[in-house]
Design an enzyme around this catalytic site. Structure first.
Site, PDB file in Angstrom:
ATOM      1  CG  ASN A   8      -1.692   1.257   1.420  1.00  0.00           C
ATOM      2  OD1 ASN A   8      -1.789   2.066   0.503  1.00  0.00           O
ATOM      3  ND2 ASN A   8      -2.269   1.431   2.601  1.00  0.00           N
ATOM      4  CD1 TRP A   9       3.888   1.434  -2.819  1.00  0.00           C
ATOM      5  CD2 TRP A   9       4.107   2.955  -4.452  1.00  0.00           C
ATOM      6  NE1 TRP A   9       4.957   1.064  -3.606  1.00  0.00           N
ATOM      7  CE2 TRP A   9       5.106   1.985  -4.616  1.00  0.00           C
ATOM      8  CE3 TRP A   9       4.047   4.009  -5.367  1.00  0.00           C
ATOM      9  CZ2 TRP A   9       6.046   2.035  -5.644  1.00  0.00           C
ATOM     10  CZ3 TRP A   9       4.971   4.063  -6.406  1.00  0.00           C
ATOM     11  CH2 TRP A   9       5.968   3.080  -6.523  1.00  0.00           C
ATOM     12  CE  LYS A  10       0.274   3.442   4.920  1.00  0.00           C
ATOM     13  NZ  LYS A  10       0.018   3.597   6.346  1.00  0.00           N
ATOM     14  CG  HIS A  91      -5.870   1.795   5.238  1.00  0.00           C
ATOM     15  ND1 HIS A  91      -5.452   2.726   6.167  1.00  0.00           N
ATOM     16  CD2 HIS A  91      -4.819   0.965   5.030  1.00  0.00           C
ATOM     17  CE1 HIS A  91      -4.192   2.464   6.488  1.00  0.00           C
ATOM     18  NE2 HIS A  91      -3.790   1.407   5.819  1.00  0.00           N
ATOM     19  CD  GLU A  93      -2.965   5.411   6.853  1.00  0.00           C
ATOM     20  OE1 GLU A  93      -2.902   5.444   5.609  1.00  0.00           O
ATOM     21  OE2 GLU A  93      -2.038   4.959   7.561  1.00  0.00           O
ATOM     22  CD  GLU A 158      -3.627  -2.628   7.391  1.00  0.00           C
ATOM     23  OE1 GLU A 158      -2.514  -2.871   6.920  1.00  0.00           O
ATOM     24  OE2 GLU A 158      -4.242  -1.577   7.149  1.00  0.00           O
ATOM     25  N   GLY A 164       2.365   2.185  10.768  1.00  0.00           N
ATOM     26  CA  GLY A 164       3.323   3.276  10.634  1.00  0.00           C
ATOM     27  C   GLY A 164       4.061   3.617  11.913  1.00  0.00           C
ATOM     28  CB  SER A 203       5.024  -1.889  12.038  1.00  0.00           C
ATOM     29  OG  SER A 203       4.617  -0.542  12.255  1.00  0.00           O
ATOM     30  N   GLY A 224       2.697  -1.190   4.322  1.00  0.00           N
ATOM     31  CA  GLY A 224       2.700   0.219   3.965  1.00  0.00           C
ATOM     32  C   GLY A 224       4.102   0.720   3.681  1.00  0.00           C
ATOM     33  N   GLY A 225       4.726   1.321   4.703  1.00  0.00           N
ATOM     34  CA  GLY A 225       6.025   1.963   4.518  1.00  0.00           C
ATOM     35  C   GLY A 225       7.074   1.105   3.834  1.00  0.00           C
TER      36      GLY A 225
HETATM   37  C1  PEP Z   1      -0.821   0.055   5.954  1.00  0.00           C
HETATM   38  O1  PEP Z   1      -0.813   1.188   5.524  1.00  0.00           O
HETATM   39  O2  PEP Z   1      -1.743  -0.694   5.646  1.00  0.00           O
HETATM   40  C2  PEP Z   1       0.283  -0.365   6.811  1.00  0.00           C
HETATM   41  C3  PEP Z   1       0.210  -1.538   7.368  1.00  0.00           C
HETATM   42  O3  PEP Z   1       1.312   0.523   6.985  1.00  0.00           O
HETATM   43  P1  PEP Z   1       2.754   0.209   7.664  1.00  0.00           P
HETATM   44  O4  PEP Z   1       3.244  -1.088   7.072  1.00  0.00           O
HETATM   45  O5  PEP Z   1       3.598   1.370   7.267  1.00  0.00           O
HETATM   46  O6  PEP Z   1       2.524   0.086   9.123  1.00  0.00           O
END
Ligand code: PEP
Length: 243
Positions: A8-10, A91, A93, A158, A164, A203, A224-225
Site C-alpha cells: 500500500n503506497w498510500k 483502511h 486512514e 490491521e 506506521g 509495521s 505500507g512503509g
Molecule cells: C498500511 O498502511 O496498511 C500499513 C500496514 O502501513 P505500515 O506497514 O507502514 O505500518
C-alpha cells in the site's frame, strides 16, 4: 495457498518511480502472490509496466456509486478499466480521515464487486480499544457490518496502533485475532468464510516478516512503509510461505 504480499503506497510515489519499481518486482520470483496498490494516478502506468507478469494491481479506495456527481472521487469501474483487479477498502486512514463507517465500507465493497474487483477489507482496533479489552468485539463488529453477503475477497487485520509506528502485536495476539476473524468469517459466510485469506498489516518489515508470516491463519501481509522500496518489499515477500 500462496500467501499474498500486498503493498500500500498510500499517498507516496510519482509517475517517474513506476518503471524501475515494476521492473524490480517483475524480475523477482518470490514464493508469494504480489499485489501493489499505488495512488490512483499511477494505476495505468503500473498496469502497462506489469503487463505480462502475474503481479496484481490494486487501488486504495473507490466510491460506492458507479458514476455521478461526486467531485474528486473515483468509481470502481474506472479502476477496473485502468487495470486494477483489487481495491483496498476501509483502511483505518480512510475510516479516520474521511469518516468512513462500516456501512460505507460495505457499500463500497458492493460497488467494487459489481465492477469485477476483489476487495481487501481492513479491520482493526485502536490502542484504547485494545487496552479496554474490546479488540475482538470491535473487529468482529467491523466484519459483520462491512462485509457484503457472500463476500469473497480478502481481509486485512490491521491494528490501528501498529500502522506506521514500528510497533507490532506479539505473536500470540496476532494468532488470537486471526483465529477470532476466521471464526467470525465462518459464522458469517459459512464454508466460504473458512478459505478467505486474512492478511496481517501494521509495521511489517523485512526483519519481522518471516515470524509474522509463519503464524497460523496469516494468509499474507498488507505492507505500507516497507512497500515503497522494491528491495524491502521483495525481502518481505521472500519470507512468505509458498504453499
Ligand atoms: C498500511 O498502511 O496498511 C500499513 C500496514 O502501513 P505500515 O506497514 O507502514 O505500518
Amino acid at each position: 495457498m500462496r500467501q499474498v504480499i500486498a503493498g500500500n503506497w498510500k499517498m507516496h510515489g510519482r509517475p517517474d518511480d513506476v518503471s524501475a519499481y515494476a521492473a524490480a518486482l517483475a524480475a523477482a520470483a518470490p514464493p508469494a502472490t504480489l499485489l501493489i496498490c499505488p495512488p490512483f494516478l499511477l494505476l495505468e502506468r503500473f498496469a502497462a509496466a506489469l503487463a505480462g507478469t502475474d503481479i496484481a494491481l490494486g487501488a486504495q479506495d473507490c466510491h460506492w456509486a458507479a458514476r455521478g456527481a461526486h467531485t474528486g472521487d473515483i468509481a470502481a469501474p474506472m479502476l477496473a478499466q485502468a487495470g486494477a483487479s483489487h481495491v483496498i477498502l476501509g483502511h483505518s486512514e480512510r475510516r479516520a480521515d474521511h469518516a468512513e463507517s462500516n456501512a460505507i465500507v460495505r457499500a463500497k465493497a458492493q460497488a467494487a464487486i459489481a465492477a469485477g474487483l476483489t476487495p481487501i477489507i481492513c479491520v482493526g482496533e485502536t490502542e484504547a480499544e485494545r487496552d479496554a479489552g474490546e479488540a475482538a468485539d470491535i473487529v468482529t463488529t467491523q466484519l459483520r457490518h462491512s462485509l457484503p453477503d457472500g463476500f469473497a475477497g480478502l481481509i486485512a487485520y490491521e491494528p490501528v496502533w501498529a500502522i506506521g509506528t514500528g510497533r507490532t502485536p506479539g505473536a500470540d495476539d496476532i494468532t488470537a485475532m486471526h483465529a477470532t476473524i476466521r471464526a467470525a468469517l465462518a459464522a458469517q459466510l459459512g464454508e466460504a468464510g473458512r478459505a478467505l485469506p486474512i492478511l496481517y498489516g501494521g509495521s511489517v518489515k523485512p526483519d519481522n516478516a518471516a515470524a509474522i508470516l509463519a503464524l497460523p491463519e496469516v494468509g499474507g501481509a498488507l505492507v505500507g512503509g516497507a512497500s515503497l522500496q522494491a528491495a524491502d518489499f521483495l525481502a518481505i515477500a521472500a519470507s512468505a510461505r509458498g504453499h
